[in-house]
Enzyme design. Sequence first.
Site, mmCIF file in Angstrom:
data_model
loop_
_atom_site.group_PDB
_atom_site.id
_atom_site.type_symbol
_atom_site.label_atom_id
_atom_site.label_comp_id
_atom_site.label_asym_id
_atom_site.label_seq_id
_atom_site.Cartn_x
_atom_site.Cartn_y
_atom_site.Cartn_z
ATOM 1 N N SER A 124 0.840 -1.198 0.000
ATOM 2 C CA SER A 124 0.000 0.000 0.000
ATOM 3 C C SER A 124 0.869 1.239 0.000
ATOM 4 O O SER A 124 1.997 1.236 0.538
ATOM 5 C CB SER A 124 -0.853 -0.037 1.276
ATOM 6 O OG SER A 124 -1.484 1.201 1.485
ATOM 7 N N TYR A 149 -1.442 -1.043 10.966
ATOM 8 C CA TYR A 149 -1.808 -1.660 9.681
ATOM 9 C C TYR A 149 -0.700 -1.438 8.649
ATOM 10 O O TYR A 149 -0.219 -2.375 8.010
ATOM 11 C CB TYR A 149 -3.145 -1.100 9.161
ATOM 12 C CG TYR A 149 -3.333 -1.332 7.691
ATOM 13 C CD1 TYR A 149 -3.524 -2.632 7.199
ATOM 14 C CD2 TYR A 149 -3.280 -0.285 6.762
ATOM 15 C CE1 TYR A 149 -3.656 -2.860 5.829
ATOM 16 C CE2 TYR A 149 -3.411 -0.502 5.410
ATOM 17 C CZ TYR A 149 -3.603 -1.784 4.942
ATOM 18 O OH TYR A 149 -3.723 -2.010 3.596
ATOM 19 N N LYS A 153 1.989 -4.086 6.534
ATOM 20 C CA LYS A 153 2.233 -4.158 5.081
ATOM 21 C C LYS A 153 3.730 -4.037 4.797
ATOM 22 O O LYS A 153 4.288 -4.728 3.955
ATOM 23 C CB LYS A 153 1.470 -3.041 4.367
ATOM 24 C CG LYS A 153 -0.022 -3.151 4.420
ATOM 25 C CD LYS A 153 -0.591 -4.082 3.380
ATOM 26 C CE LYS A 153 -1.024 -5.402 3.913
ATOM 27 N NZ LYS A 153 -1.556 -6.312 2.906
HETATM 28 N N1 LIG Z 1 -8.666 -1.420 -0.378
HETATM 29 C C1 LIG Z 1 -7.661 -0.600 -0.248
HETATM 30 O O1 LIG Z 1 -7.874 0.605 -0.197
HETATM 31 C C2 LIG Z 1 -6.249 -1.097 -0.168
HETATM 32 C C3 LIG Z 1 -5.192 -0.187 -0.381
HETATM 33 C C4 LIG Z 1 -3.876 -0.664 -0.300
HETATM 34 C C5 LIG Z 1 -3.630 -2.005 -0.057
HETATM 35 N N2 LIG Z 1 -4.672 -2.856 0.161
HETATM 36 C C6 LIG Z 1 -4.378 -4.274 0.433
HETATM 37 O O2 LIG Z 1 -5.009 -5.041 -0.561
HETATM 38 C C7 LIG Z 1 -5.444 -6.291 -0.016
HETATM 39 C C8 LIG Z 1 -6.899 -6.510 -0.343
HETATM 40 O O3 LIG Z 1 -7.664 -5.440 0.151
HETATM 41 P P1 LIG Z 1 -9.235 -5.367 -0.041
HETATM 42 O O4 LIG Z 1 -9.591 -3.920 -0.081
HETATM 43 O O5 LIG Z 1 -9.662 -6.223 -1.168
HETATM 44 O O6 LIG Z 1 -9.712 -5.947 1.345
HETATM 45 P P2 LIG Z 1 -10.865 -6.999 1.692
HETATM 46 O O7 LIG Z 1 -11.034 -6.980 3.165
HETATM 47 O O8 LIG Z 1 -12.060 -6.744 0.857
HETATM 48 O O9 LIG Z 1 -10.189 -8.374 1.242
HETATM 49 C C9 LIG Z 1 -9.308 -9.097 2.050
HETATM 50 C C10 LIG Z 1 -9.816 -10.528 2.108
HETATM 51 O O10 LIG Z 1 -8.915 -11.314 2.872
HETATM 52 C C11 LIG Z 1 -9.664 -12.195 3.698
HETATM 53 N N3 LIG Z 1 -8.801 -12.543 4.826
HETATM 54 C C12 LIG Z 1 -8.295 -11.722 5.787
HETATM 55 N N4 LIG Z 1 -7.511 -12.399 6.640
HETATM 56 C C13 LIG Z 1 -7.504 -13.701 6.212
HETATM 57 C C14 LIG Z 1 -6.877 -14.879 6.675
HETATM 58 N N5 LIG Z 1 -6.105 -14.893 7.764
HETATM 59 N N6 LIG Z 1 -7.085 -16.032 5.991
HETATM 60 C C15 LIG Z 1 -7.869 -16.042 4.896
HETATM 61 N N7 LIG Z 1 -8.496 -14.959 4.424
HETATM 62 C C16 LIG Z 1 -8.313 -13.798 5.064
HETATM 63 C C17 LIG Z 1 -10.919 -11.416 4.047
HETATM 64 O O11 LIG Z 1 -12.010 -12.238 4.397
HETATM 65 C C18 LIG Z 1 -11.187 -10.654 2.739
HETATM 66 O O12 LIG Z 1 -12.015 -11.387 1.860
HETATM 67 C C19 LIG Z 1 -5.122 -6.239 1.463
HETATM 68 O O13 LIG Z 1 -3.900 -6.915 1.676
HETATM 69 C C20 LIG Z 1 -4.952 -4.761 1.751
HETATM 70 O O14 LIG Z 1 -4.064 -4.548 2.821
HETATM 71 C C21 LIG Z 1 -5.967 -2.437 0.083
HETATM 72 C C1 LIG Z 2 -5.714 7.165 7.718
HETATM 73 C C2 LIG Z 2 -6.318 6.125 6.811
HETATM 74 O O1 LIG Z 2 -7.406 5.620 7.047
HETATM 75 N N1 LIG Z 2 -5.545 5.763 5.739
HETATM 76 C C3 LIG Z 2 -5.965 4.730 4.803
HETATM 77 C C4 LIG Z 2 -6.854 5.342 3.761
HETATM 78 O O2 LIG Z 2 -6.135 6.355 3.094
HETATM 79 P P1 LIG Z 2 -6.750 7.626 2.485
HETATM 80 O O3 LIG Z 2 -6.915 8.590 3.560
HETATM 81 O O4 LIG Z 2 -5.865 8.018 1.359
HETATM 82 O O5 LIG Z 2 -8.164 7.189 1.832
HETATM 83 P P2 LIG Z 2 -9.650 7.608 2.244
HETATM 84 O O6 LIG Z 2 -10.541 7.085 1.190
HETATM 85 O O7 LIG Z 2 -9.939 7.229 3.651
HETATM 86 O O8 LIG Z 2 -9.618 9.212 2.159
HETATM 87 C C5 LIG Z 2 -9.386 9.910 0.951
HETATM 88 C C6 LIG Z 2 -9.560 11.391 1.192
HETATM 89 O O9 LIG Z 2 -10.927 11.651 1.528
HETATM 90 C C7 LIG Z 2 -11.025 12.261 2.794
HETATM 91 N N2 LIG Z 2 -12.252 11.727 3.429
HETATM 92 C C8 LIG Z 2 -12.392 10.385 3.628
HETATM 93 C C9 LIG Z 2 -13.558 9.874 4.179
HETATM 94 C C10 LIG Z 2 -14.586 10.766 4.566
HETATM 95 O O10 LIG Z 2 -15.639 10.387 5.085
HETATM 96 N N3 LIG Z 2 -14.388 12.113 4.349
HETATM 97 C C11 LIG Z 2 -13.239 12.604 3.787
HETATM 98 O O11 LIG Z 2 -13.110 13.821 3.625
HETATM 99 C C12 LIG Z 2 -9.738 11.953 3.535
HETATM 100 O O12 LIG Z 2 -9.455 12.947 4.478
HETATM 101 C C13 LIG Z 2 -8.733 11.918 2.370
HETATM 102 O O13 LIG Z 2 -8.289 13.209 2.059
HETATM 103 O O14 LIG Z 2 -7.227 4.371 2.791
HETATM 104 C C14 LIG Z 2 -6.125 3.863 2.049
HETATM 105 C C15 LIG Z 2 -6.623 2.891 1.008
HETATM 106 O O15 LIG Z 2 -7.606 3.408 0.222
HETATM 107 C C16 LIG Z 2 -5.131 3.179 2.976
HETATM 108 O O16 LIG Z 2 -5.693 1.993 3.486
HETATM 109 C C17 LIG Z 2 -4.765 4.140 4.111
HETATM 110 O O17 LIG Z 2 -3.964 3.451 5.053
#
Ligand SMILES: NC(=O)c1ccc[n+]([C@@H]2O[C@H](COP(=O)([O-])OP(=O)(O)OC[C@H]3O[C@@H](n4cnc5c(N)ncnc54)[C@H](O)[C@@H]3O)[C@@H](O)[C@H]2O)c1
Ligand SMILES: CC(=O)N[C@H]1[C@@H](OP(=O)(O)OP(=O)(O)OC[C@H]2O[C@@H](n3ccc(=O)[nH]c3=O)[C@H](O)[C@@H]2O)O[C@H](CO)[C@H](O)[C@@H]1O
Length: 340
Positions: A124, A149, A153
């Site tokens: 991330s 968190y 990562k």
């Molecule tokens: N969504 C985002 O904004 C974002 C941003 C950056 C990185 N990521 C990373 O991307 C990956 C996927 O994110 P997502 O948004 O699809 O999340 P998500 O929660 O929708 O998907 C994660 C999945 O992993 C499963 N899971 C969790 N722990 C497990 C375990 N111990 N064994 C088996 N299954 C397990 C959950 O049930 C879920 O289906 C994650 O590693 C997250 O850290 C997500």
């Molecule tokens: C502090 C935090 O949670 N960071 C997580 C969040 O980052 P980010 O803060 O980048 O994502 P976000 O979707 O939570 O926010 C995006 C932007 O929208 C703003 N905002 C968000 C929600 C809301 O109700 N109102 C509002 O104004 C927030 O201040 C930011 O400027 O999500 C990322 C994935 O997508 C990562 O997982 C980051 O770790």
Amino acid sequence: MAIIVTGGAGYIGSHTCVELLNAGYDVVVVDNLSNSHREAVRRVEEITGRKVAFHEADLLDKPALERVFREHKVEAVIHFAALKAVGESVEMPLEYYWNNIAGTIQLCQTMRQFGVKKIVYSSSATVYAVPDSPRPLTEDSPLGPINPYGRTKWMGELILRDLHAADPEWGIAVLRYFNPVGAHPSGRIGEDPEGIPNNLMPYITQVAVGQRERLNVFGGDYPTPDGTGVRDYIHVVDLAEGHLKALDKILTNPGYHVYNLGTGRGYSVLEVVAAFERASGRKIPYTIVGRRPGDTAVCYADPSAARDGLGWAATRGIEEMCADAWRWQRQNPEGYGNGE
Ligand SMILES: NC(=O)c1ccc[n+]([C@@H]2O[C@H](COP(=O)([O-])OP(=O)(O)OC[C@H]3O[C@@H](n4cnc5c(N)ncnc54)[C@H](O)[C@@H]3O)[C@@H](O)[C@H]2O)c1
Ligand SMILES: CC(=O)N[C@H]1[C@@H](OP(=O)(O)OP(=O)(O)OC[C@H]2O[C@@H](n3ccc(=O)[nH]c3=O)[C@H](O)[C@@H]2O)O[C@H](CO)[C@H](O)[C@@H]1O
């Protein structure tokens, strides 16, 4: 030969499964459904007309994991499974380190045991330290996540880097996602957060559908053109396509590779609100409130390494991200529902 997708029932995992199946791969999903629904996998099958081998299993359950590797001829693993809520990770650090780190270690041990040495890892943008001034983040920018968190990562990355250093046969692609949003254009799969969404786009779509009254915009006094935070939003289907490119890379070039997956273009909160209003035809009432602790003013990628190293670039713009997020929310106001 099959690809194991851990966390394949989740938001990004399910979209990646669609692209894998469409590209002809066999897909094996391992998910404990702790933050997802079995229904998502059924819909992946519906969209693609192909079967997924689904295993409801926890990465921390070693015998269950071994059964999966024994049952399928596995070529590579795409590892999404993790807990991902920043606030929750501050409250429950042990659960986060255990699930995300022990889960990754156990997965890699099992892979090694079965001679599978190719892995794509979900990292991330949160692993980067906050820059002193707004500038695009490159893979070499200083690291320094500020919450448990983010540290899980980062530690995952370090473990994989050391693994590759010890055994160069490993092919590892670490993908640092910026802000994934949107949904599959079919409207059948999308993001289904539990409770009140933390992230901007799902919050906006819930306001649009009438589940929440108004959006709180966290901070109107950032040093940005309109005072609200700027992020690099990326369409989840672009992200999914990036995983296929990363898979191609490690199947042909073992090594330890790190890529940002972002568009390189930042949008402010108010620009996202305006784009969503255009895409949906709905008004999004909002109030500007105080800043959210831990937020930065500006965060966006320099995506050139992925372009040069993977031949990948995001192609979908903010309007498409909003239109697809809206279609998913409108067609599934309760997400996957309260079922399985
Ligand atoms: N969504 C985002 O904004 C974002 C941003 C950056 C990185 N990521 C990373 O991307 C990956 C996927 O994110 P997502 O948004 O699809 O999340 P998500 O929660 O929708 O998907 C994660 C999945 O992993 C499963 N899971 C969790 N722990 C497990 C375990 N111990 N064994 C088996 N299954 C397990 C959950 O049930 C879920 O289906 C994650 O590693 C997250 O850290 C997500
Ligand atoms: C502090 C935090 O949670 N960071 C997580 C969040 O980052 P980010 O803060 O980048 O994502 P976000 O979707 O939570 O926010 C995006 C932007 O929208 C703003 N905002 C968000 C929600 C809301 O109700 N109102 C509002 O104004 C927030 O201040 C930011 O400027 O999500 C990322 C994935 O997508 C990562 O997982 C980051 O770790």
